[in-house]
Scaffold this active site. Structure first.
Site, PDB file in Angstrom:
ATOM      1  N   CYS A 107       0.904  -1.130  -0.285  1.00 13.91           N
ATOM      2  CA  CYS A 107       0.004  -0.140   0.019  1.00 13.91           C
ATOM      3  C   CYS A 107       1.028   1.290   0.084  1.00 13.91           C
ATOM      4  CB  CYS A 107      -0.875  -0.048   1.445  1.00 13.91           C
ATOM      5  SG  CYS A 107      -1.785  -1.509   1.509  1.00 13.91           S
ATOM      6  N   ALA A 108       1.473   1.583  -1.027  1.00 10.72           N
ATOM      7  CA  ALA A 108       2.820   2.490  -1.152  1.00 10.72           C
ATOM      8  C   ALA A 108       2.438   3.839  -1.180  1.00 10.72           C
ATOM      9  CB  ALA A 108       3.705   1.896  -2.075  1.00 10.72           C
ATOM     10  N   ALA A 109       1.274   4.330  -2.114  1.00  8.52           N
ATOM     11  CA  ALA A 109       1.435   5.849  -2.394  1.00  8.52           C
ATOM     12  C   ALA A 109       0.950   6.628  -1.393  1.00  8.52           C
ATOM     13  CB  ALA A 109       0.266   5.893  -3.361  1.00  8.52           C
ATOM     14  N   PRO A 110       1.584   7.924  -1.008  1.00  9.77           N
ATOM     15  CA  PRO A 110       2.493   8.576  -2.055  1.00  9.77           C
ATOM     16  C   PRO A 110       3.706   8.092  -2.194  1.00  9.77           C
ATOM     17  CG  PRO A 110       2.238   9.804  -0.243  1.00  9.77           C
ATOM     18  CD  PRO A 110       1.229   8.606   0.141  1.00  9.77           C
ATOM     19  N   GLY A 112       6.247   7.453   0.680  1.00  9.83           N
ATOM     20  CA  GLY A 112       7.245   7.832   1.733  1.00  9.83           C
ATOM     21  C   GLY A 112       7.775   6.744   2.150  1.00  9.83           C
ATOM     22  N   LYS A 113       7.275   5.709   2.604  1.00  9.84           N
ATOM     23  CA  LYS A 113       7.580   4.360   3.132  1.00  9.84           C
ATOM     24  C   LYS A 113       8.445   3.515   2.027  1.00  9.84           C
ATOM     25  CE  LYS A 113       4.957   4.257   7.153  1.00  9.84           C
ATOM     26  NZ  LYS A 113       3.655   5.270   6.834  1.00  9.84           N
ATOM     27  N   GLU A 131       0.620   0.245  -5.505  1.00 13.54           N
ATOM     28  CA  GLU A 131      -0.445   1.052  -4.984  1.00 13.54           C
ATOM     29  C   GLU A 131      -1.851   0.646  -6.080  1.00 13.54           C
ATOM     30  OE1 GLU A 131      -1.510   3.416  -2.928  1.00 13.54           O
ATOM     31  OE2 GLU A 131      -3.437   3.423  -3.634  1.00 13.54           O
ATOM     32  N   ASP A 175       1.369  -1.019   5.101  1.00 17.30           N
ATOM     33  CA  ASP A 175       0.945   0.139   5.629  1.00 17.30           C
ATOM     34  C   ASP A 175      -0.374   0.319   5.269  1.00 17.30           C
ATOM     35  OD1 ASP A 175       1.541   2.424   6.905  1.00 17.30           O
ATOM     36  OD2 ASP A 175       2.028   3.800   5.239  1.00 17.30           O
ATOM     37  N   CYS A 228      -1.743   4.291  10.516  1.00 17.20           N
ATOM     38  CA  CYS A 228      -1.393   5.714  11.381  1.00 17.20           C
ATOM     39  C   CYS A 228      -2.787   6.045  12.271  1.00 17.20           C
ATOM     40  CB  CYS A 228      -1.288   6.817  10.340  1.00 17.20           C
ATOM     41  SG  CYS A 228      -2.427   6.962   9.150  1.00 17.20           S
TER      42      CYS A 228
HETATM   43  N1  SAM Z   1       2.768   3.882   2.692  1.00 19.75           N
HETATM   44  C1  SAM Z   1       2.268   4.958   2.093  1.00 19.75           C
HETATM   45  C2  SAM Z   1       3.405   5.973   2.496  1.00 19.75           C
HETATM   46  O1  SAM Z   1       4.153   5.911   3.244  1.00 19.75           O
HETATM   47  O2  SAM Z   1       3.481   7.094   1.533  1.00 19.75           O
HETATM   48  C3  SAM Z   1       1.058   5.511   2.575  1.00 19.75           C
HETATM   49  C4  SAM Z   1      -0.199   4.423   2.479  1.00 19.75           C
HETATM   50  S1  SAM Z   1      -1.619   4.912   2.857  1.00 19.75           S
HETATM   51  C5  SAM Z   1      -1.683   4.587   4.552  1.00 19.75           C
HETATM   52  C6  SAM Z   1      -2.627   3.417   2.811  1.00 19.75           C
HETATM   53  C7  SAM Z   1      -2.735   3.296   1.092  1.00 19.75           C
HETATM   54  O3  SAM Z   1      -3.363   1.852   0.683  1.00 19.75           O
HETATM   55  C8  SAM Z   1      -3.477   4.337   0.170  1.00 19.75           C
HETATM   56  O4  SAM Z   1      -2.698   4.925  -0.841  1.00 19.75           O
HETATM   57  C9  SAM Z   1      -4.643   3.849  -0.523  1.00 19.75           C
HETATM   58  O5  SAM Z   1      -4.961   4.046  -1.864  1.00 19.75           O
HETATM   59  C10 SAM Z   1      -4.288   2.254  -0.362  1.00 19.75           C
HETATM   60  N2  SAM Z   1      -5.387   1.138  -0.264  1.00 19.75           N
HETATM   61  C11 SAM Z   1      -6.984   1.632  -0.110  1.00 19.75           C
HETATM   62  N3  SAM Z   1      -7.729   0.315  -0.060  1.00 19.75           N
HETATM   63  C12 SAM Z   1      -6.755  -0.332  -0.391  1.00 19.75           C
HETATM   64  C13 SAM Z   1      -7.154  -2.223  -0.411  1.00 19.75           C
HETATM   65  N4  SAM Z   1      -8.104  -2.497  -0.451  1.00 19.75           N
HETATM   66  N5  SAM Z   1      -5.952  -2.628  -0.896  1.00 19.75           N
HETATM   67  C14 SAM Z   1      -4.723  -2.423  -0.905  1.00 19.75           C
HETATM   68  N6  SAM Z   1      -4.478  -0.695  -0.677  1.00 19.75           N
HETATM   69  C15 SAM Z   1      -5.470  -0.109  -0.393  1.00 19.75           C
END
Ligand code: SAM
Length: 413
Positions: A107-110, A112-113, A131, A175, A228
């Site tokens: 779950c990588a966007a945007p 950071g991690k 993502e 994440d 978070c």
């Molecule tokens: N790891 C990212 C960073 O450090 O920049 C932040 C990730 S954010 C907390 C969670 C991400 O999970 C979002 O980009 C979202 O679009 C994605 N997401 C939402 N529903 C999801 C699903 N069912 N399966 C996988 N990813 C999902």
């Protein structure tokens, strides 16, 4: 800001009076600003008087928030603006990963991690940065390309797509999308979107994501789970479920008491988990746990060196970048891509370079035409700021056409 009543009742009980009071006080303080320097692009910290974040090798707190958009080094991928709690992943990875690995950031966007992960993983590792959401995947791609490390593949898929492949990872970071309680201080929309129903929905969705990706983790492989948010439904209870239902050991990572990280807040469950709480830690909110998969069927992982080729075998895996930046074809012309300029794979070395001033760099980043010195050769030219590539122009002599990607252009500056 008014906090939702159900949140206040539940979380004040969860934290206890002292932590809760400190949490409320933190809303009166400015949110701490931190950055992570990209070690692949510089070893120098461009911010004087910055204070090291002790749990991240390249992390620094800044005294105040500079206008990052007006700094060409930000666009060149020399640093990433990243909340201090997220930087804890750097410490965790350096503790638990000792050799080259195949890694997945699910779950990588945007990004950071992911960008942090690639910097913290040992040399020879390969990271798939994924993502599910298309719009967010484009932002992820931009951030990954700017950081420039060739060992990152960017995909745009659902977790269950990976389970249809034979790809097996040594390390998976999840994440997870969550109810965002840890962001309340800096993001009032997170407060407006919060509800007890959404907490339950997020907890269920997180289990679904974890269940879907679990078969892709090697036996003995590591799952890093983070959110978070603060509540135990999305945190401790999901970690307990991972241990009890999927067969995972919860690993302890020794931390320094001064960091003020809070452990398990679930009654009668004292397993090692790591919670950052504003007011107690110098950060926004974060929860993290590290798990190791017990026995099963996947004794071997996909080799990092073969991950790129293996991934390309599956047409349903939407590969947005394979880490090898290519020129773009326009008619018969091969136009060098911004990814080539920003990549560390030195593909930009064949092009003439022109160093820009701050003002010219900002004009370039706004996609305006430039006038380069008369001695500059005609054709494709790499433009740099303080020696760091920003992108390409096509120099025609009387002017240079700007090849910076439209969606990346900066506005209102
Ligand atoms: N790891 C990212 C960073 O450090 O920049 C932040 C990730 S954010 C907390 C969670 C991400 O999970 C979002 O980009 C979202 O679009 C994605 N997401 C939402 N529903 C999801 C699903 N069912 N399966 C996988 N990813 C999902």
């Amino acid at each position: 800001m008014t906090l939702p009543q159900e949140f206040t009742e539940y979380t004040s009980r969860l934290f206890g009076p002292e932590r809760w009071e400190r949490f409320l006080q933190s809303f009166l303080q400015p949110t701490p600003v931190s950055v992570r320097i990209n070690p692949w692009k510089t070893l120098e910290n461009p911010f004087p008087n910055a204070e090291p974040v002790p749990w991240c090798q390249q992390g620094f707190w800044l005294k105040d928030r500079p206008p990052f958009t007006a700094d060409p080094l930000f666009h060149a991928g020399v640093y990433y603006v990243q909340e201090a709690a997220s930087l804890f992943l750097d410490y965790v990875l350096r503790q638990v990963v000792t050799g080259p690995v195949s890694a997945l950031d699910l779950c990588a966007a945007p990004g950071g991690k992911s960008t942090l992960m690639r910097a913290a993983l040992p040399e020879g590792s390969m990271l798939v940065s994924n993502e599910i959401d298309r719009r967010r995947a484009n932002i992820l791609l931009e951030n990954i390309l700017k950081q420039g490390h060739p060992g990152v593949l960017v995909t745009h898929n659902a977790p269950k797509d990976f389970a249809k492949t034979n790809l097996i990872f040594d390390v998976i970071l999840t994440d997870a999308p969550c109810s965002g309680e840890g962001l309340f201080r800096r993001d009032p929309t997170a407060v407006n979107e919060w509800s007890p129903q959404n907490v339950r929905f997020c907890a269920e969705r997180q289990r679904g994501i974890l269940r879907d990706i679990w078969p892709c983790l090697k036996d003995g492989g590591l799952l890093i789970y983070s959110t978070c948010t603060f509540n135990t439904y999305e945190n401790e209870e999901n970690v307990r479920w991972l241990a009890e239902e999927l067969g995972a050991d919860i690993l302890s990572v020794p931390v320094v008491p001064d960091w003020q990280i809070t452990g398990s807040l679930l009654t009668n469950w004292q397993q090692p988990v790591y919670r950052f709480i504003p007011g107690t830690t110098r950060s926004e909110g974060l929860f993290m746990a590290v798990l190791r998969k017990q026995g099963g069927k996947n004794a071997f992982s996909t080799l990092p060196s073969s991950l790129r080729a293996q991934l390309k075998k599956y047409p349903f895996l939407h590969l947005l970048s394979d880490g090898i930046p290519q020129p773009e074809s326009k008619g018969r012309e091969q136009i060098p891509s911004v990814a080539q300029a920003l990549s560390l794979s030195a593909q930009e070395a064949d092009f003439p370079r022109v160093e820009l001033s701050l003002e010219e760099s900002l004009r370039y980043l706004r996609r305006e035409a430039l006038k380069l010195p008369n001695s500059t050769p005609h054709g494709f030219v790499l433009v740099t700021y303080q020696g760091h590539p920003l992108g390409f122009v096509k120099n025609l002599g009387n002017r240079a056409n700007n090849l910076y990607p439209k969606p990346w252009a900066i506005h209102n500056l």
